[in-house]
Design a protein around this motif. Sequence first.
Motif, PDB file in Angstrom:
ATOM      1  N   VAL A 299     -10.941  15.132  35.203  1.00  0.00           N
ATOM      2  CA  VAL A 299     -10.820  16.002  34.034  1.00  0.00           C
ATOM      3  C   VAL A 299     -10.486  17.398  34.550  1.00  0.00           C
ATOM      4  O   VAL A 299     -10.738  17.724  35.717  1.00  0.00           O
ATOM      5  CB  VAL A 299     -12.108  16.050  33.183  1.00  0.00           C
ATOM      6  N   SER A 300      -9.923  18.215  33.673  1.00  0.00           N
ATOM      7  CA  SER A 300      -9.628  19.611  34.043  1.00  0.00           C
ATOM      8  C   SER A 300     -10.801  20.479  33.626  1.00  0.00           C
ATOM      9  O   SER A 300     -11.193  20.507  32.453  1.00  0.00           O
ATOM     10  CB  SER A 300      -8.340  20.080  33.359  1.00  0.00           C
ATOM     11  N   PHE A 301     -11.349  21.172  34.591  1.00  0.00           N
ATOM     12  CA  PHE A 301     -12.642  21.858  34.482  1.00  0.00           C
ATOM     13  C   PHE A 301     -12.428  23.365  34.522  1.00  0.00           C
ATOM     14  O   PHE A 301     -11.701  23.877  35.374  1.00  0.00           O
ATOM     15  CB  PHE A 301     -13.505  21.388  35.663  1.00  0.00           C
TER      16      PHE A 301
ATOM     17  N   VAL B  47     -13.247  16.529  39.388  1.00  0.00           N
ATOM     18  CA  VAL B  47     -12.708  17.565  38.497  1.00  0.00           C
ATOM     19  C   VAL B  47     -11.608  18.348  39.208  1.00  0.00           C
ATOM     20  O   VAL B  47     -11.559  18.398  40.440  1.00  0.00           O
ATOM     21  CB  VAL B  47     -13.815  18.545  38.040  1.00  0.00           C
ATOM     22  N   LYS B  48     -10.716  18.918  38.411  1.00  0.00           N
ATOM     23  CA  LYS B  48      -9.729  19.840  38.947  1.00  0.00           C
ATOM     24  C   LYS B  48      -9.738  21.089  38.080  1.00  0.00           C
ATOM     25  O   LYS B  48     -10.137  21.044  36.909  1.00  0.00           O
ATOM     26  CB  LYS B  48      -8.337  19.207  38.987  1.00  0.00           C
ATOM     27  N   PRO B  49      -9.326  22.236  38.625  1.00  0.00           N
ATOM     28  CA  PRO B  49      -9.467  23.483  37.880  1.00  0.00           C
ATOM     29  C   PRO B  49      -8.392  23.670  36.817  1.00  0.00           C
ATOM     30  O   PRO B  49      -7.213  23.383  37.049  1.00  0.00           O
ATOM     31  CB  PRO B  49      -9.351  24.552  38.968  1.00  0.00           C
TER      32      PRO B  49
ATOM     33  N   GLU C 166      -7.824  26.727  35.715  1.00  0.00           N
ATOM     34  CA  GLU C 166      -7.242  27.941  36.287  1.00  0.00           C
ATOM     35  C   GLU C 166      -6.773  27.583  37.705  1.00  0.00           C
ATOM     36  O   GLU C 166      -7.495  27.804  38.678  1.00  0.00           O
ATOM     37  CB  GLU C 166      -8.267  29.069  36.331  1.00  0.00           C
ATOM     38  N   ALA C 167      -5.583  27.023  37.814  1.00  0.00           N
ATOM     39  CA  ALA C 167      -5.165  26.338  39.040  1.00  0.00           C
ATOM     40  C   ALA C 167      -4.615  27.275  40.112  1.00  0.00           C
ATOM     41  O   ALA C 167      -3.470  27.154  40.554  1.00  0.00           O
ATOM     42  CB  ALA C 167      -4.148  25.263  38.714  1.00  0.00           C
ATOM     43  N   THR C 168      -5.432  28.219  40.567  1.00  0.00           N
ATOM     44  CA  THR C 168      -5.046  29.040  41.708  1.00  0.00           C
ATOM     45  C   THR C 168      -5.284  28.243  42.989  1.00  0.00           C
ATOM     46  O   THR C 168      -6.028  27.246  42.987  1.00  0.00           O
ATOM     47  CB  THR C 168      -5.851  30.337  41.753  1.00  0.00           C
ATOM     48  N   ILE C 169      -4.676  28.667  44.072  1.00  0.00           N
ATOM     49  CA  ILE C 169      -4.860  27.967  45.353  1.00  0.00           C
ATOM     50  C   ILE C 169      -6.333  27.979  45.752  1.00  0.00           C
ATOM     51  O   ILE C 169      -6.879  26.951  46.202  1.00  0.00           O
ATOM     52  CB  ILE C 169      -3.988  28.626  46.447  1.00  0.00           C
ATOM     53  N   LYS C 170      -6.999  29.117  45.578  1.00  0.00           N
ATOM     54  CA  LYS C 170      -8.407  29.236  45.952  1.00  0.00           C
ATOM     55  C   LYS C 170      -9.262  28.233  45.179  1.00  0.00           C
ATOM     56  O   LYS C 170     -10.111  27.551  45.748  1.00  0.00           O
ATOM     57  CB  LYS C 170      -8.880  30.658  45.681  1.00  0.00           C
ATOM     58  N   LYS C 171      -9.030  28.114  43.873  1.00  0.00           N
ATOM     59  CA  LYS C 171      -9.838  27.215  43.047  1.00  0.00           C
ATOM     60  C   LYS C 171      -9.517  25.752  43.378  1.00  0.00           C
ATOM     61  O   LYS C 171     -10.411  24.894  43.354  1.00  0.00           O
ATOM     62  CB  LYS C 171      -9.605  27.509  41.566  1.00  0.00           C
ATOM     63  N   ARG C 172      -8.263  25.449  43.675  1.00  0.00           N
ATOM     64  CA  ARG C 172      -7.920  24.082  44.061  1.00  0.00           C
ATOM     65  C   ARG C 172      -8.618  23.680  45.342  1.00  0.00           C
ATOM     66  O   ARG C 172      -9.122  22.559  45.481  1.00  0.00           O
ATOM     67  CB  ARG C 172      -6.406  23.957  44.208  1.00  0.00           C
ATOM     68  N   ILE C 173      -8.629  24.582  46.299  1.00  0.00           N
ATOM     69  CA  ILE C 173      -9.294  24.304  47.584  1.00  0.00           C
ATOM     70  C   ILE C 173     -10.795  24.127  47.362  1.00  0.00           C
ATOM     71  O   ILE C 173     -11.415  23.197  47.900  1.00  0.00           O
ATOM     72  CB  ILE C 173      -9.014  25.428  48.597  1.00  0.00           C
ATOM     73  N   TYR C 174     -11.359  25.007  46.567  1.00  0.00           N
ATOM     74  CA  TYR C 174     -12.792  24.958  46.295  1.00  0.00           C
ATOM     75  C   TYR C 174     -13.180  23.615  45.680  1.00  0.00           C
ATOM     76  O   TYR C 174     -14.115  22.949  46.135  1.00  0.00           O
ATOM     77  CB  TYR C 174     -13.157  26.117  45.359  1.00  0.00           C
ATOM     78  N   LEU C 175     -12.441  23.172  44.663  1.00  0.00           N
ATOM     79  CA  LEU C 175     -12.792  21.916  44.009  1.00  0.00           C
ATOM     80  C   LEU C 175     -12.393  20.700  44.836  1.00  0.00           C
ATOM     81  O   LEU C 175     -13.000  19.635  44.711  1.00  0.00           O
ATOM     82  CB  LEU C 175     -12.166  21.852  42.619  1.00  0.00           C
ATOM     83  N   PHE C 176     -11.399  20.851  45.718  1.00  0.00           N
ATOM     84  CA  PHE C 176     -11.072  19.758  46.637  1.00  0.00           C
ATOM     85  C   PHE C 176     -12.281  19.430  47.513  1.00  0.00           C
ATOM     86  O   PHE C 176     -12.664  18.265  47.671  1.00  0.00           O
ATOM     87  CB  PHE C 176      -9.878  20.136  47.520  1.00  0.00           C
ATOM     88  N   PHE C 177     -12.901  20.470  48.065  1.00  0.00           N
ATOM     89  CA  PHE C 177     -14.075  20.244  48.905  1.00  0.00           C
ATOM     90  C   PHE C 177     -15.270  19.769  48.085  1.00  0.00           C
ATOM     91  O   PHE C 177     -16.054  18.935  48.544  1.00  0.00           O
ATOM     92  CB  PHE C 177     -14.418  21.503  49.693  1.00  0.00           C
ATOM     93  N   ALA C 178     -15.390  20.263  46.848  1.00  0.00           N
ATOM     94  CA  ALA C 178     -16.476  19.805  45.980  1.00  0.00           C
ATOM     95  C   ALA C 178     -16.312  18.314  45.671  1.00  0.00           C
ATOM     96  O   ALA C 178     -17.295  17.551  45.683  1.00  0.00           O
ATOM     97  CB  ALA C 178     -16.498  20.615  44.688  1.00  0.00           C
ATOM     98  N   ASN C 179     -15.082  17.882  45.416  1.00  0.00           N
ATOM     99  CA  ASN C 179     -14.826  16.468  45.140  1.00  0.00           C
ATOM    100  C   ASN C 179     -15.056  15.601  46.376  1.00  0.00           C
ATOM    101  O   ASN C 179     -15.556  14.469  46.265  1.00  0.00           O
ATOM    102  CB  ASN C 179     -13.401  16.287  44.627  1.00  0.00           C
ATOM    103  N   CYS C 180     -14.691  16.118  47.529  1.00  0.00           N
ATOM    104  CA  CYS C 180     -14.953  15.389  48.781  1.00  0.00           C
ATOM    105  C   CYS C 180     -16.450  15.215  48.995  1.00  0.00           C
ATOM    106  O   CYS C 180     -16.924  14.144  49.394  1.00  0.00           O
ATOM    107  CB  CYS C 180     -14.331  16.117  49.968  1.00  0.00           C
ATOM    108  N   PHE C 181     -17.197  16.285  48.703  1.00  0.00           N
ATOM    109  CA  PHE C 181     -18.655  16.225  48.819  1.00  0.00           C
ATOM    110  C   PHE C 181     -19.224  15.171  47.864  1.00  0.00           C
ATOM    111  O   PHE C 181     -20.103  14.385  48.222  1.00  0.00           O
ATOM    112  CB  PHE C 181     -19.241  17.605  48.522  1.00  0.00           C
ATOM    113  N   ALA C 182     -18.699  15.150  46.625  1.00  0.00           N
ATOM    114  CA  ALA C 182     -19.177  14.181  45.636  1.00  0.00           C
ATOM    115  C   ALA C 182     -18.882  12.750  46.085  1.00  0.00           C
ATOM    116  O   ALA C 182     -19.737  11.859  45.954  1.00  0.00           O
ATOM    117  CB  ALA C 182     -18.527  14.461  44.282  1.00  0.00           C
ATOM    118  N   TYR C 183     -17.685  12.534  46.620  1.00  0.00           N
ATOM    119  CA  TYR C 183     -17.310  11.185  47.046  1.00  0.00           C
ATOM    120  C   TYR C 183     -18.126  10.746  48.261  1.00  0.00           C
ATOM    121  O   TYR C 183     -18.577   9.598  48.342  1.00  0.00           O
ATOM    122  CB  TYR C 183     -15.820  11.133  47.351  1.00  0.00           C
ATOM    123  N   LEU C 184     -18.336  11.664  49.200  1.00  0.00           N
ATOM    124  CA  LEU C 184     -19.141  11.350  50.377  1.00  0.00           C
ATOM    125  C   LEU C 184     -20.580  11.027  49.977  1.00  0.00           C
ATOM    126  O   LEU C 184     -21.189  10.089  50.491  1.00  0.00           O
ATOM    127  CB  LEU C 184     -19.113  12.522  51.361  1.00  0.00           C
TER     128      LEU C 184
END
Length: 232
Positions: free
Chosen positions: A192-194, A113-115, A117-135
């Motif tokens: 998807v945009s979340f 997912v990607k945010p 509300e595409a602020t830098i903070k939310k992008r970083i947060y979901l980047f790590f969430a997606n990395c966690f999901a893939y791992l």
Amino acid sequence: MISVVIPSFNEEERIERCLVSLTKQDFPRNDYEIIVVDGGSKDKTREIAEKYADIVFIQTSLKVGGARNDGSLRARGEIIATTDADTILPPDWLSRIKHNFSDPDVVMLYGPVKPIEATIKKRIYLFFANCFAYLGYLTGTVLFTLGCNSAFRADPFKKAGMYRVSDAGDDLEVAHRMKRIGKVKFDRKLFVSFSMRRYDQFGALKSLYEWFYIVFHGGDAEKYQYTKREYR
């Protein structure tokens, strides 16, 4: 045929952009249906949904998982895709889903997912969430699936019992049951945009803590803010 099931409750401000995104798929409109299962909205959610969806009805089962189940039982498709009323789907969402299910061993599919509300903070947060999901997917330890971006082969999904009706984690729990009967696949390009509005409302770290506690420990979920969201 792909059936897209969308639970909703008082989403008049957001559901139209979700449904419009579904009408703009690079996929033949006759090859998919849109099913909106409403939790008894007090606003114009159902009225808006009826402009775009093939089926709109009020759920009879409890909670979000129950709404997804009600929609799945009305679905005609060989594939059932689930998303949320505040999610925006890219134009290739359905075509990617169909492509992934060309593998007959796949019984469930999910993606990152990607945010909205595409602020830098939310992008970083979901980047790590997606990395966690893939791992978690690569290691086979955690299938971090989300109801806003999942799809199932219909018959195995129904035989497995569909979503468990619970306060949290129903979309994660179902993946581990599906894994017992077939291949659960993570497609890194199935974005998807979340909407992160609930995390903004209650606080991201607090919401995550409460979510993990409810999912893995159970107990009195009613005392947690994570569950105090208006929904049938």
